[in-house]
Write an enzyme that holds these catalytic residues in place. Structure first.
Site, PDB file in Angstrom:
ATOM      1  N   SER A  60      10.215   2.440  -1.847  1.00 47.69           N
ATOM      2  CA  SER A  60       9.486   1.620  -2.822  1.00 47.69           C
ATOM      3  C   SER A  60      10.193   0.351  -3.274  1.00 47.69           C
ATOM      4  CB  SER A  60       9.126   2.466  -4.052  1.00 47.69           C
ATOM      5  OG  SER A  60       8.042   3.314  -3.756  1.00 47.69           O
ATOM      6  N   LYS A  63       8.415  -2.929  -2.955  1.00 48.15           N
ATOM      7  CA  LYS A  63       7.516  -3.501  -3.968  1.00 48.15           C
ATOM      8  C   LYS A  63       8.085  -4.738  -4.647  1.00 48.15           C
ATOM      9  CE  LYS A  63       5.373   0.975  -4.502  1.00 48.15           C
ATOM     10  NZ  LYS A  63       5.555   2.307  -5.066  1.00 48.15           N
ATOM     11  N   SER A 115       6.034   2.260 -10.235  1.00 48.60           N
ATOM     12  CA  SER A 115       6.047   2.352  -8.775  1.00 48.60           C
ATOM     13  C   SER A 115       4.705   2.807  -8.207  1.00 48.60           C
ATOM     14  CB  SER A 115       7.161   3.303  -8.300  1.00 48.60           C
ATOM     15  OG  SER A 115       7.525   3.009  -6.969  1.00 48.60           O
TER      16      SER A 115
END
Length: 375
Positions: A60, A63, A115
């Protein structure tokens, strides 16, 4: 003989154990991560790295790229309509509802603090027209930044594509780029965020525990985890005018890794002004009445041991070209560390204003410029 052999073996083992117990060299860092890096934000100097160019899955922390593209799109105030594809994106979620209308800025907060994979898909569709179109923008931006060992295949970092990877160094480059954006700094450093959606009021707490509870100097970052990638983490920290970036990939003990790297960096390095902005004491025949200047100071993070390993070099245009030049670029000042060039700063030529300057002012300016050049 056997007894003597046993004694020798025992001695050897004692020596091995003693070597293993010797204190580490001052400033040494030990990390659990498969790959790690500590970078100084202003200059991009790498202060510590461990296999920082090795390719890994990144989960993640992907991102961070999704967030900066959303911010730079100029659409943060626009309302997005959540698609079925976004709602059914697996993994961590901010629990979007199909058809829900939500501000793009709120999606970016949900992306960075919680997230949300559903938020990532919704952002990609709104900014890029489709997830596939957004992925093209991600790779285009990566190339612009200089992320030469990175390929993005989705906006969230899930392990649904084999060709989705990066390195600790490339992710530090990306973070350095994003931290130049005030809006990204604000969102990345937000500990909690409250918003009103169609289904009620929500309060999101940042998952970055380094920011919220573990390290007082942390200013932001992004967490990540998948089974194949392991724990991934990007954080930023500031102390005593020093801004640092840390990245770890596949790190079982990532919070400790980051704190260890930061403490090493803050203790070992400080910002040194190698050459202040302003006039340079360059005496060039035929150039009387003109002055050479730096518009920005040359500042670089150095350990105390490295200070004596710095030297400056000035490369100017040919004399015949300088004589006809009234003002503008006249060359470059190059800082070398251990005989390797690390910073280049443009030298400019300016006409010197002497109309109201008496001999004493001229003498003082001359002396101060020389002193500044050798600080």
């Amino acid at each position: 003989m056997k007894a003597r052999k046993r004694i020798l073996v025992a001695i050897v083992w004692v020596m091995i154990l003693q070597v293993g117990m010797l204190p580490k060299k001052a400033g040494a860092v030990s990390v659990s991560a498969s790959a790690a890096i500590l970078m100084e934000q202003e200059t991009g100097r790498v202060l510590y790295d461990h296999d920082a160019d090795e390719i890994h899955r990144i989960a993640s922390i992907t991102k961070v790229m999704t967030a900066i593209l959303a911010i730079e799109s100029g659409k943060m105030d626009e309302m997005t309509t959540v698609s079925k594809r976004a709602v059914y994106t697996e993994g961590s979620s901010i629990y979007l509802q199909q058809g829900e209308k939500i501000k793009l800025e709120d999606l970016v907060y949900g992306l960075m603090l919680r997230s949300g994979n559903d938020a990532a898909t919704a952002i990609a569709e709104h900014v890029g027209g489709s997830v596939e179109g957004f992925v093209f923008l991600m790779n285009q931006k990566a190339a612009e930044i200089g992320m030469t060992h990175t390929v993005f295949a989705n906006p969230h970092g899930l392990d649904d594509h084999e060709e989705h990877y990066s390195t600790a160094y490339d992710m530090a480059l990306l973070t350095r780029y994003t931290m130049m954006n005030p809006k990204f700094q604000e969102i990345s450093g937000t500990k909690s965020y409250t918003l009103t959606r169609e289904n009620g009021t929500h309060k999101w707490r940042n998952k970055n525990r380094l920011l919220t509870e573990k390290y007082e100097y942390c200013t932001g970052g992004k967490t990540g985890f998948t089974k194949r990638a392991g724990r991934t983490l990007i954080t930023t920290a500031s102390k005593d005018g020093k801004d640092l970036i840390a990245v770890t990939l596949n790190a079982p003990d990532d919070w400790t890794d980051h704190i260890s790297m930061y403490e090493y960096g803050f203790k070992t390095y400080s910002q040194k002004t190698i050459l202040p902005k302003g006039s340079l004491a360059l005496n060039i025949e035929g150039m009387e009445g003109k002055k050479f200047i730096l518009q920005d100071s040359i500042v670089y993070p150095l350990s105390e041991e490295e200070v004596d390993e710095v030297r400056m070099e000035y490369k100017l245009f040919p004399a015949n070209q300088l004589k006809t030049l009234q003002k503008g670029k006249a060359g470059v000042a190059i800082m070398y560390l251990q005989d390797k060039p690390v910073i280049k700063e443009t030298i400019y030529l300016e006409e010197e204003n002497r109309k109201n300057e008496n001999w004493w002012d001229h003498f003082k300016n001359l002396m101060f410029s020389r002193a500044d050049a050798h600080d």
